[in-house]
Design a protein around this motif. Structure first.
Motif, PDB file in Angstrom:
ATOM      1  N   TYR A   1       4.992   6.032   2.911  1.00 36.33           N
ATOM      2  CA  TYR A   1       5.648   4.860   2.304  1.00 36.33           C
ATOM      3  C   TYR A   1       6.516   5.286   1.116  1.00 36.33           C
TER       4      TYR A   1
ATOM      5  N   GLU B   1      -1.727   5.580  -8.042  1.00 39.01           N
ATOM      6  CA  GLU B   1      -0.455   5.640  -7.317  1.00 39.01           C
ATOM      7  C   GLU B   1       0.601   6.439  -8.070  1.00 39.01           C
TER       8      GLU B   1
ATOM      9  N   TYR C   1       0.846  -1.191   0.000  1.00 42.56           N
ATOM     10  CA  TYR C   1       0.000   0.000   0.000  1.00 42.56           C
ATOM     11  C   TYR C   1       0.882   1.241   0.000  1.00 42.56           C
ATOM     12  N   LYS C   2       0.666   2.129  -0.951  1.00 40.04           N
ATOM     13  CA  LYS C   2       1.539   3.280  -1.126  1.00 40.04           C
ATOM     14  C   LYS C   2       0.852   4.580  -0.715  1.00 40.04           C
ATOM     15  N   ASP C   3       1.099   5.003   0.506  1.00 40.18           N
ATOM     16  CA  ASP C   3       0.670   6.333   0.920  1.00 40.18           C
ATOM     17  C   ASP C   3       1.899   7.242   0.863  1.00 40.18           C
TER      18      ASP C   3
END
Length: 92
Positions: free
Chosen positions: A23, A46, A18-20
């Motif tokens: 991250y 993303e 998961y790319k927030d």
């Protein structure tokens, strides 16, 4: 990351998950430490976030794409395979 810096120069740090913003920033910091860092994109949304943060940090990053294959398979993750799979980018 400090342990990875002592490893092989040819090793890759593959960032898949998961790319927030946090991250992605951490992955970019790894790139600043001269680690061969690759972020794997699974959804179109993303890409914009990765580009925005990498430009703010002044880091040129390598990205990879997770493809969503049309074929289904049996096995543990068989239910998430094929066109209706949750992760990956299609060619359409």
């Amino acid at each position: 990351m400090s342990c990875l810096c002592k490893g092989s120069d040819e090793a890759f740090l593959i960032c898949n998950g998961y790319k927030d913003a946090e991250y992605i920033s951490l992955a970019l910091q790894a790139k600043q430490l001269y680690l061969n860092t690759v972020i794997v994109l699974e959804q179109e949304e993303e890409l914009d976030l990765v580009i925005e943060i990498s430009q703010k940090m002044g880091v040129r990053l390598v990205i990879d794409l997770r493809a969503k294959l049309r074929t289904k398979h049996a096995g543990h993750f068989g239910a998430t395979s094929g066109e209706k799979g949750k992760f990956g980018l299609t060619t359409i």
